[in-house]
Design a protein around this motif. Sequence first.
Motif, mmCIF file in Angstrom:
data_model
loop_
_atom_site.group_PDB
_atom_site.id
_atom_site.type_symbol
_atom_site.label_atom_id
_atom_site.label_comp_id
_atom_site.label_asym_id
_atom_site.label_seq_id
_atom_site.Cartn_x
_atom_site.Cartn_y
_atom_site.Cartn_z
ATOM 1 N N THR A 27 0.250 -0.640 7.694
ATOM 2 C CA THR A 27 0.350 -1.598 6.601
ATOM 3 C C THR A 27 0.255 -3.003 7.184
ATOM 4 O O THR A 27 0.056 -3.185 8.387
ATOM 5 N N LYS A 33 -1.828 6.733 2.176
ATOM 6 C CA LYS A 33 -0.682 6.053 1.586
ATOM 7 C C LYS A 33 -1.084 5.563 0.206
ATOM 8 O O LYS A 33 -2.255 5.378 -0.086
ATOM 9 N N ASP A 80 1.980 1.347 -0.585
ATOM 10 C CA ASP A 80 2.467 1.750 0.734
ATOM 11 C C ASP A 80 3.601 2.764 0.687
ATOM 12 O O ASP A 80 4.600 2.655 1.403
#
Length: 595
Positions: free
Chosen positions: A225, A265, A269
């Motif tokens: 991320t 994902k 997230d």
Amino acid sequence: MSQPPNQPPQGGFGAPQDPRQGGFGAPQPPQAPPPPQGPPQTPPPPQGPPPGAPQPGYGYPQQQPPAQPGQPGPYGQPGPYGQPQQQPGPYGYPQQPAPGYAYPPQPQYPGAPGTPPPGSRNPFKGKPALVIGAAVAALLVIGGTVLAVTRGGDDDPKNPVAQPSGDPKGSESPTDDSGNGSGGGGADPENLNGGRQAGEAKVLWYQQAPDAPASGADALGMWITDKAAVKAAYKQLFAYNVGDGAATWDPITFPQKICAVTPQKSADDKIVVAYMSGSSDRAKCNQLQQIDLNTGAQGWKASVANGQLFDSTLDVELSITGKTLMVGRSQSGTAYDIDSGEKLWDKTRFGDKCFPDAFAGGEKLIAVAGCDATGTNEHDEVQELDPATGKAKWTWQFDKGWKVARVFSLDPLVIYSTNEDKKQWNISTFASDGKRRSQVGVALEIGAQCGWAILQRDLQGCSGVAADADTLYMPTKATTGPNEIIAINLANGKEKWRVKSPADESMLPIKVEDGKLIAYVDPSYDAGGQVVAIPVTGSSHQPAKLLQNPASAASVENGFFSKAFDWVGGRFYLSSTRLSGNDESKEKLILAYGK
């Protein structure tokens, strides 16, 4: 591009290929497979091919023209498609096909001789003989499932965590946690950047692998991320700051080993991790936990029940498509809302005799079913499902004898299938309405990295393949010298261009980004790997180097028996997917490279 029935495919594409090298290999000359638009047609009797020659053509035996030994193929070598003859092995092929769906054999991972290689669980472990037999027995009625959902809260017990050992910020040396996996930073005892040459990137940080059983353990998934690089390993989930590798949140320790994860994902997230219900041979992979990758917050929990008869959760596969989490059992699947854990719908069958045994999720949600397993019309079918409702948008039926083995891309949909009896393979791409758009007709030995699939198809178990709207980027298998990446036109299955690896090591596609194909070049014993960018349009497709990993860390980079890799935000991430369990090896879990 559809083709008229009983006519040769135009442009030299469409023939299922010869699965050399255990499932990926040198194709045979294209034949004339009519695209199966409905139920398979009865094939005409064979027309007398030479003894031992594979039958061409998507389940339609036809006369294969004899090879002209003195006539060069298109790549300057004698024989059809320029493929030289090789000494036969088992089944008349150079290497023995791996079990399952004819995947390429791979070496055994350290610490676990005799078990399948990394990247997949051992589906036979802990399975009674009755269950193993049931996996190939007749598939009968499948019923619904039960999902008990609970929410984690502030009163959830916290697991012990290792404390940070120092602040790595501003240090030229990458971080290291001395084997506890917590990402606390500290000194770099191995000095991975020592002797780094001008122009080389550096190891920004790395983390040692946590303790694992002596027999080894899976280290599934890798998610990046804006804030964290998150990695599963055995019973734990770790998160590291993308910049310096310090712990982003405390490691999460699960009661039992992690047995499945969502490769993707969600847009915000989130992931879901599955872990075992216990440690006995009868334990199921049926405990689900939602995790926020940025904060480590544990959301809803769930326990997935078995379906009926042979439909079990000894192994499950997870995927995320939009807001839908798909949980696939051995013969059915159930969809849940990724945010709340609420059950949305079940997928138990295609018609009367088709039972979905594999799902692939991401840009689209695809289900694959085996049909009429004990009848005379055994075949596979593929459906695209609406992730919100589970309704089929379209169905495609493969000819008898052809098995859907891998999904190389979901959007566009590119499917790799095999015919074990004919020792052939085929790559087809499908349009958004489910009609076959083209078949690949390029001579190549496929060099994608694929794990094993024995009782499960593991549709998304290959890395090193990429696609955009119009092109499939396929690595070849290195034989002598560098391998190549071939750009294949998805409109007609023909080659657009090909480019050699800039080093003697293999080059594997990662993704298409900003009009360029990003690829990873493997390290050698004395040189680090590379990340390169290849223009996908224009007249030149020569790789331009984005990163040259340091030679000082080449031994570590080479030390991954099986690995996951990604390029995100100008950093290259490399992680192990299987832990050896050897306490003396100083095994690395994950490294981040950058400038």
